[in-house]
Design an enzyme around this catalytic site. Sequence first.
Site, PDB file in Angstrom:
ATOM      1  N   ASP A  88       0.910  -1.149  -0.183  1.00  0.00           N
ATOM      2  CA  ASP A  88      -0.229   0.060   0.138  1.00  0.00           C
ATOM      3  C   ASP A  88       0.914   1.342  -0.020  1.00  0.00           C
ATOM      4  OD1 ASP A  88      -2.482   1.190   0.266  1.00  0.00           O
ATOM      5  OD2 ASP A  88      -2.082   1.925   1.997  1.00  0.00           O
ATOM      6  N   ASP A 527      23.637 -25.162 -37.609  1.00  0.00           N
ATOM      7  CA  ASP A 527      22.338 -26.124 -37.594  1.00  0.00           C
ATOM      8  C   ASP A 527      22.708 -27.228 -38.745  1.00  0.00           C
ATOM      9  OD1 ASP A 527      19.830 -27.313 -37.802  1.00  0.00           O
ATOM     10  OD2 ASP A 527      19.048 -25.496 -36.849  1.00  0.00           O
ATOM     11  N   GLY A 552      26.453 -27.917 -39.690  1.00  0.00           N
ATOM     12  CA  GLY A 552      27.067 -29.063 -39.108  1.00  0.00           C
ATOM     13  C   GLY A 552      26.176 -29.616 -38.081  1.00  0.00           C
ATOM     14  N   ASP A 553      26.731 -30.752 -37.456  1.00  0.00           N
ATOM     15  CA  ASP A 553      26.191 -31.431 -36.566  1.00  0.00           C
ATOM     16  C   ASP A 553      26.457 -31.210 -35.148  1.00  0.00           C
ATOM     17  OD1 ASP A 553      25.021 -33.513 -34.756  1.00  0.00           O
ATOM     18  OD2 ASP A 553      24.747 -34.992 -36.359  1.00  0.00           O
ATOM     19  N   ARG A 569      15.801 -23.855 -27.123  1.00  0.00           N
ATOM     20  CA  ARG A 569      14.567 -24.735 -27.201  1.00  0.00           C
ATOM     21  C   ARG A 569      15.608 -26.081 -27.796  1.00  0.00           C
ATOM     22  NH1 ARG A 569      10.037 -23.538 -30.563  1.00  0.00           N
ATOM     23  NH2 ARG A 569      11.389 -22.062 -31.607  1.00  0.00           N
TER      24      ARG A 569
HETATM   25  C1  SAM Z   1      13.347 -27.102 -31.421  1.00  0.00           C
HETATM   26  S1  SAM Z   1      14.397 -26.532 -32.600  1.00  0.00           S
HETATM   27  C2  SAM Z   1      14.959 -25.083 -32.019  1.00  0.00           C
HETATM   28  C3  SAM Z   1      15.231 -24.031 -32.939  1.00  0.00           C
HETATM   29  C4  SAM Z   1      15.809 -22.557 -32.467  1.00  0.00           C
HETATM   30  N1  SAM Z   1      16.800 -22.665 -31.592  1.00  0.00           N
HETATM   31  C5  SAM Z   1      14.584 -21.933 -32.092  1.00  0.00           C
HETATM   32  O1  SAM Z   1      14.672 -21.656 -30.581  1.00  0.00           O
HETATM   33  O2  SAM Z   1      13.744 -21.374 -32.556  1.00  0.00           O
HETATM   34  C6  SAM Z   1      15.772 -27.645 -32.705  1.00  0.00           C
HETATM   35  C7  SAM Z   1      16.986 -27.196 -33.688  1.00  0.00           C
HETATM   36  O3  SAM Z   1      17.939 -27.898 -33.594  1.00  0.00           O
HETATM   37  C8  SAM Z   1      18.699 -28.383 -34.761  1.00  0.00           C
HETATM   38  N2  SAM Z   1      19.282 -29.545 -34.480  1.00  0.00           N
HETATM   39  C9  SAM Z   1      18.842 -30.631 -34.202  1.00  0.00           C
HETATM   40  N3  SAM Z   1      19.689 -31.745 -34.236  1.00  0.00           N
HETATM   41  C10 SAM Z   1      20.817 -31.067 -34.387  1.00  0.00           C
HETATM   42  C11 SAM Z   1      22.333 -31.375 -34.517  1.00  0.00           C
HETATM   43  N4  SAM Z   1      22.489 -32.665 -34.475  1.00  0.00           N
HETATM   44  N5  SAM Z   1      23.042 -30.348 -34.932  1.00  0.00           N
HETATM   45  C12 SAM Z   1      22.787 -28.972 -35.171  1.00  0.00           C
HETATM   46  N6  SAM Z   1      21.732 -28.710 -35.050  1.00  0.00           N
HETATM   47  C13 SAM Z   1      20.605 -29.753 -34.738  1.00  0.00           C
HETATM   48  C14 SAM Z   1      17.298 -28.414 -35.636  1.00  0.00           C
HETATM   49  O4  SAM Z   1      17.578 -28.556 -36.682  1.00  0.00           O
HETATM   50  C15 SAM Z   1      16.435 -27.312 -35.243  1.00  0.00           C
HETATM   51  O5  SAM Z   1      16.823 -26.232 -35.914  1.00  0.00           O
END
Ligand code: SAM
Length: 659
Positions: A88, A527, A552-553, A569
Amino acid sequence: MVLNPVISKLASKLVVLASSSPRRMEILRNAGLRFEVVPSWFKETLDKGLFKTPYEYAVETAKQKALEVARRMPFKHLKTPDIVIGADTIVAVDGRILEKPVDKNNAYEMLSSLSGKEHSVFTGVAILFCHKKENEEVDYQLFDFYEETKVKFADLSESMLWEYIDSGEPMDKAGGYGIQALGGMLVEYVHGDFLNVVGFPLNHFCKQLDLIYNKSQFGHSPSSSAKHNLPPSPTIDSPSASQTQHNQKSLSASPVHKVKINCSKSEEGESSWTMVNRLSKHTEKSEAEFRDSSNTTVPSVNSRGQVMELNVTDLEDSEPRKEDLKQIIEMMDGFKASKALFTASNMCVFDLLQRRPGLDAAQVAQEIKASVKGTKCLLEACVSLGLLTSKEKSCQKQVYKNSDLAKCFLLSDAPFSLQGYIQHCDKMVWPLFSHLDSAVRDGTNQREKAFGRKSKDMFQDTVYSNQEVKLRFMNAMHSIAKVTGKAVATAFDLSSFKTACDLGGCTGAMAYEFTKAHPQLSVTVFDLPAVVEMSEHFHPLHTDNRVSFVAGDFFKDELPRADLYILARILHDWPDENVHILLSKIADACTSGCGLLLSEIFLDEDRRGPSRGLLQALSMSEGKQRSATEYSLLLKSHGFTTAHRLTDNLLDAMLCIKE
Ligand SMILES: C[S@@+](CC[C@H](N)C(=O)[O-])C[C@H]1O[C@@H](n2cnc3c(N)ncnc32)[C@H](O)[C@@H]1O
């Protein structure tokens, strides 16, 4: 005193603000506090003459507001809050207390009494801790304090006074002015906490929480946690008044009050309430008021409000509460609303009505190539959901237009268009949820049932194996990142970072929000190749050369070098083993002082919410939702210190620094 982090201590608690003041909400939200707002019904009618000082009045009003809400919530809202905050704010000048003006003349009288003078602004704050015991009784512990700020007004001319009054600003503000807006013009100086004048003394509040949580000596108090089966520290326990006074001396806080409210049924079946053990002198007076008002305002329905105690036989002769019935039916009908929205969006109804507002059902049906009867039903359902508005044109013929909600989120070219996410929900999430019972039974991924494909890696095996599905998924990520990105990008001060790498950054939508918010920052989006090859479809018109893409992975390949890594995410999609692989790669790429910004929905520590996160988990299999503490532990195990923030947006954020 040294201030320690405190807001995060409340992250797992149901915190309720017993005030509808937008200014208080904003101050607390900006501080990262997650809370519900339940405005108090307590009328600010305490007899000011009974209080020796103005601040005692403000503190008492704050307490009564908090108590009223704490008492009402278990019955009206069917939940017991953990903490209720009441506040308040009053203005005191020449021995008078000024609250909100009732009309323009009253505002004039108040403001002219402040003209050319120094006055005091007091905010009384009550922090009420509610402990529900096994027998459903609730113990209340009250911490209260006040803050004083001195404000000096310039000499105000008549025309200045009336111009300000005519702006309408004074009407809902203590003392008749708002320092944060036009009222700032009237002020010559402020001595003390500015936010206290705005409506909430944030610094003092944090210090008070610091005393309660971080410097608590309350463990051996008369009603210790063992005695009452209360959760262990940091849940506070009843400190003795003397201990608390000692602790709060420098904060000029008043004693803690332990309030116990028993709810028992009288012979007539009405609930009766008693309060015991009030420690403050002036609360005794209000105790009577409180008891009185409880007796009159708590209906017999109270005994049914306590869901856990509900005895089914009690219900046989009565009717269900309307709110309960509405709540359960709305939940059952939720899928119908979703499907109506998806269908209208897929049939481009919102885009059509944006181009040609005022069409009737037959005209819309013709354009979307559908039956008139079906279209009319869909349009009417959309009106009932607030997605469209309708107007009778002639001979009971309705014409339709988009509502503001539809204009903001449902047009394909709107800046915050969620069309991509709507399509994803319809085509990807809906089929998974139609197999929910087998998902729950098996505890496994239902993608094979839903999409006829086995998958170990959702992205590489399902989503990216088909161009249409891939684009739909990217569109979905793009639209969500556009609506959440700014809050994530601005959740922390990132001015010390020059280069960032957004791992799994998809279309780059989040990266663009980061470069927009931080002019010194360049962001590399990293990505999978299948994603990066499509990324240019999503670039904004004026390409920002501070955003670049690398394919890349992230489990296998070397990560681009950066001062700051972003994981938005990403982690919820993976089990702990994968999370550890990824985090150890990031930790290896980081030197001391590098950052990692994590953004996810953080589950409440007791895993009771938010339901958006928990519902999403139902369609996940490899991954899982985690609380801030769970994420924090994962990160600490890789040498990061963490600080998290609830952004009051769809996503929360955590900034981690490599030690
Ligand atoms: C749920 S989405 C989130 C996208 C983004 N970060 C967002 O917040 O809007 C997950 C992302 O992780 C990428 N991803 C999944 N496995 C991956 C990997 N092994 N290496 C690189 N990127 C990967 C997917 O292609 C996708 O774009």
